[in-house]
Design an enzyme around this catalytic site. Structure first.
Site, PDB file in Angstrom:
ATOM      1  N   CYS A   1      -3.647  -1.886 -16.686  1.00 20.95           N
ATOM      2  CA  CYS A   1      -4.035  -0.958 -15.631  1.00 20.95           C
ATOM      3  C   CYS A   1      -3.282  -1.291 -14.343  1.00 20.95           C
ATOM      4  O   CYS A   1      -3.659  -0.877 -13.269  1.00 20.95           O
ATOM      5  CB  CYS A   1      -5.541  -0.972 -15.400  1.00 20.95           C
ATOM      6  SG  CYS A   1      -6.134  -2.558 -14.802  1.00 20.95           S
TER       7      CYS A   1
ATOM      8  N   HIS B   1       0.833  -1.205   0.000  1.00 21.00           N
ATOM      9  CA  HIS B   1       0.000   0.000   0.000  1.00 21.00           C
ATOM     10  C   HIS B   1       0.865   1.251   0.000  1.00 21.00           C
ATOM     11  O   HIS B   1       0.513   2.265  -0.593  1.00 21.00           O
ATOM     12  CB  HIS B   1      -0.929  -0.010   1.209  1.00 21.00           C
ATOM     13  CG  HIS B   1      -1.949  -1.078   1.114  1.00 21.00           C
ATOM     14  ND1 HIS B   1      -2.977  -1.015   0.215  1.00 21.00           N
ATOM     15  CD2 HIS B   1      -2.069  -2.259   1.741  1.00 21.00           C
ATOM     16  CE1 HIS B   1      -3.706  -2.112   0.307  1.00 21.00           C
ATOM     17  NE2 HIS B   1      -3.167  -2.884   1.226  1.00 21.00           N
TER      18      HIS B   1
END
Lengths: 87, 551
Positions: free
Chosen positions: B480, B185
């Site tokens: 993506c 993250h």
């Protein structure tokens, strides 16, 4: 001892901001107030940590207790619980 | 003397600045010496809690929105009577003062953790309170981001998402972690903030506070004490990036590569438009579902999708249906606990236990499209078989979706792309999950970070397979995943035949600028070279040579 029942209105239940606002108000009251849910042992309403660990969700019924003669204190806290504090 | 240490490239770009280390959490022990006067120690502890609570309150007043609420609640935690009672009892029982705080915090934090969900998140807030009170008692700096008005490179063993979320890119110009992985993250947030980052860099542990370094978040290199010439060069590159061209993605010879953005909120969408995104290649819809006790209604979803569609205007938008499940649990789905959530019921697989969530979402997306006139495609995550692709396309078309597609993130989907292509209009390759399943390596594992390097030739070979299979039915292929935001690798993707690139909005400028320096032919040569490379390091070198990389 007297008690009052309240249905918790805040979306997140007694978590985060609503729990903090409630615990602060309870901590400021002139007499100790306790709170219980689901028949569990009551905890200090003025402790955010203890209130949060009850895991109260929106729509849950909670019971507030305090010494006799402090009906106003409980009424005010019930009003707070029945307001959506997340809104 | 200049030398280098190497890590894993986690967010592209270069940065120059002195290193400042994230202050470590103070450690206490039961064998620390207790104070001689319990009452005096209790007063000292009470004062430390008050100081910390007051700091949180002051921060809450400065903050807005959810951050203000969390800070307000955290200040209440630092003033909690039950917590203070526990600390007082610990000190009265003869415990060392600071350690009594650690123990009282652990007592309540464990209870919160046991409750799970949102309460478990509050456990980390409580631990933060405890660490700050302990630091105050020990006379140490509070843990967390160093306070500095001058720009610096933030170094840490590892960063928690909460640390990274509040970073100011004007002050924290680079990130360097000893542990962590490129798809953590932290890496994703660093990209979103446009802060160059190098992670999984064991050599960084030796860098002393205030040492000037250059962080190369594209190559994964940290240059220690760079020479004056190199410093000027980096400052020049940063100045050039600041006024990089906007406008559509093009190679030097004019080949169009639409540059799209990955978004998950109205704020992201606004930023994407501001930074010249030509559309949205990945609209993550999880934000509507995570942390909720019941599914959002169709009306609620419609309204939220429409808000984001309006920001994008006429730009094309690809919406991904809910990418959650046992890896990102949703209470209302009542999924069983699984040993390996990444290999469990997630993404489109949720439909096998709860089809209603997908159908509601398709209805809402189509309603929002009709209401806004946006140009919308919809794709499903975690598709592996022809049956799944067909199932999704049929449901999507029945809901009115004109262009259904699927994510290619499982090797089986890549291998059978020709057959999947008969069912859908487009593929979008999610390179993070594709790497995870290709190498059988958890994307959160720092130890396995090298396998998540986009330069692993096996990844390029798999992408080439998807493109070849897609050609049979004229299916469009985009990427993506995070790999598209690496300016050099983006050129390789173009060379492999990928038509659109989608990335965090702040990565657009770097990729756009690099594309303008190379021709389509160079991109193809770089792709060929990577496919022939034996190792990831070789791939970086041969692609760089083919693309005429400027040193």
């Amino acid at each position: 001892m007297i008690n009052r029942t309240a249905v918790v209105a805040s979306k997140t239940g007694l978590h985060a901001r609503p729990a903090a606002l409630f615990a602060q108000a309870a901590a400021k009251s002139p007499v100790p107030v306790t709170i219980s849910v689901d028949g569990k042992a009551p905890v200090a309403a003025g402790s955010l940590l203890q209130v949060m660990t009850l895991g109260v969700k929106q729509g849950d019924e909670v019971i507030l207790y305090t010494e006799e003669g402090n009906e106003d204190t409980l009424d005010q806290l019930v009003k707070l619980l029945e307001t959506d504090l997340d809104a | 003397m200049t030398h280098e240490v190497h890590g894993v490239a986690a967010a592209p770009g270069v940065a120059l600045g002195p290193v400042k280390w994230l202050a470590a959490a103070p450690v206490t022990s039961a064998s620390d010496a207790p104070g001689s006067d319990a009452d005096a120690e209790i007063s000292r502890a009470e004062a430390a809690f008050e100081t910390v609570a007051a700091r949180y309150s002051a921060q809450a007043l400065d903050a807005e929105g959810p951050a203000a609420d969390i800070l307000f609640m955290t200040s209440a935690l630092a003033a909690d009577p039950a917590l203070l009672d526990q600390v007082r009892a610990g000190i009265r029982a003869g415990g060392p003062t600071a350690h009594s705080v650690t123990e009282a915090v652990a007592h309540f934090a464990d209870q919160l953790t046991a409750l799970g969900g949102m309460m478990a998140e509050r456990a980390s807030d409580l631990r933060d309170v405890g660490q700050r009170v302990v630091a105050e008692l020990l006379g140490q700096d509070p843990p967390g981001i160093p306070d500095s008005a001058a720009p610096f490179v933030l170094a840490a063993q590892d960063l928690a998402p909460a640390d990274t979320a509040t970073l100011d890119p004007a002050i924290v110009v680079g990130l360097l972690t000893v542990a962590g992985g490129p798809t953590s993250h932290t890496a994703i947030l660093a990209k979103a903030l446009g802060i160059p980052a190098v992670v999984a860099c064991p050599g960084a542990g030796e860098i002393a506070e205030n040492t000037v370094v250059v962080i190369d978040g594209t190559g994964g290199v940290v240059e220690i004490e760079p020479e004056a010439g190199r410093r000027e060069e980096v400052l020049a590159v940063r100045a050039r990036q600041a006024d990089a061209p906007t406008g559509p993605g093009r190679t030097a010879d004019g080949y169009a590569v639409p540059l799209l953005a990955n978004v998950g909120s109205v704020g992201d969408a606004q930023l994407a438009v501001e930074l010249g995104a030509e559309g949205v290649g990945l609209f993550r819809t999880e934000f509507l579902f995570l942390g909720r006790q019941s599914a959002p209604t169709v009306a609620e979803q419609t309204e939220q999708y429409a808000d984001i569609f309006r920001v994008l205007g006429e730009r094309p938008i690809t919406v991904r249906t809910l990418d959650a499940g046992s890896d990102k649990p949703l209470p209302f789905l009542n999924l069983p606990d699984e040993e390996n959530p990444a290999l469990g019921v997630r993404g489109l697989r949720l439909s096998s236990v709860d089809e209603g969530t997908l159908l509601d979402q398709l209805t809402a997306i189509e309603a929002a499209r009709a209401a806004t006139g946006a140009s919308v495609s919809v794709m499903a995550p975690m598709v592996g078989t022809v049956e799944e692709a067909k199932y999704f396309a049929t449901r999507a078309r029945a809901a009115g979706v004109r262009s259904p597609g699927v994510m290619v993130e499982i090797p089986a989907a890549a291998i059978r792309s020709e057959h999947l292509g008969a069912e859908v209009d487009f593929f979008s390759i999610g390179t993070n999950d594709l790497s995870q399943y290709l190498f059988g390596a958890d994307r959160m594992s720092a130890t396995l970070a090298a396998l998540h390097n986009p330069w692993q030739p096996a990844l390029a070979a798999t992408i080439a397979m998807v493109v070849a299979g897609a050609k049979t039915h004229g299916v469009k292929v985009g990427v993506c995943g995070e790999s598209a935001s690496n300016p050099e690798f983006a050129c390789v993707l173009v060379g492999l035949g990928v038509e659109t690139l989608s990335m965090a909005p702040r990565s657009l400028a770097g990729v756009r600028a690099r594309l303008t320096e190379v021709t389509l032919e160079q991109c193809r040569a770089a792709a060929e070279a990577v496919l022939s490379a034996r190792t990831a390091d070789d791939a970086v070198d041969v692609a760089g040579a083919a693309l005429g990389r400027k040193k």
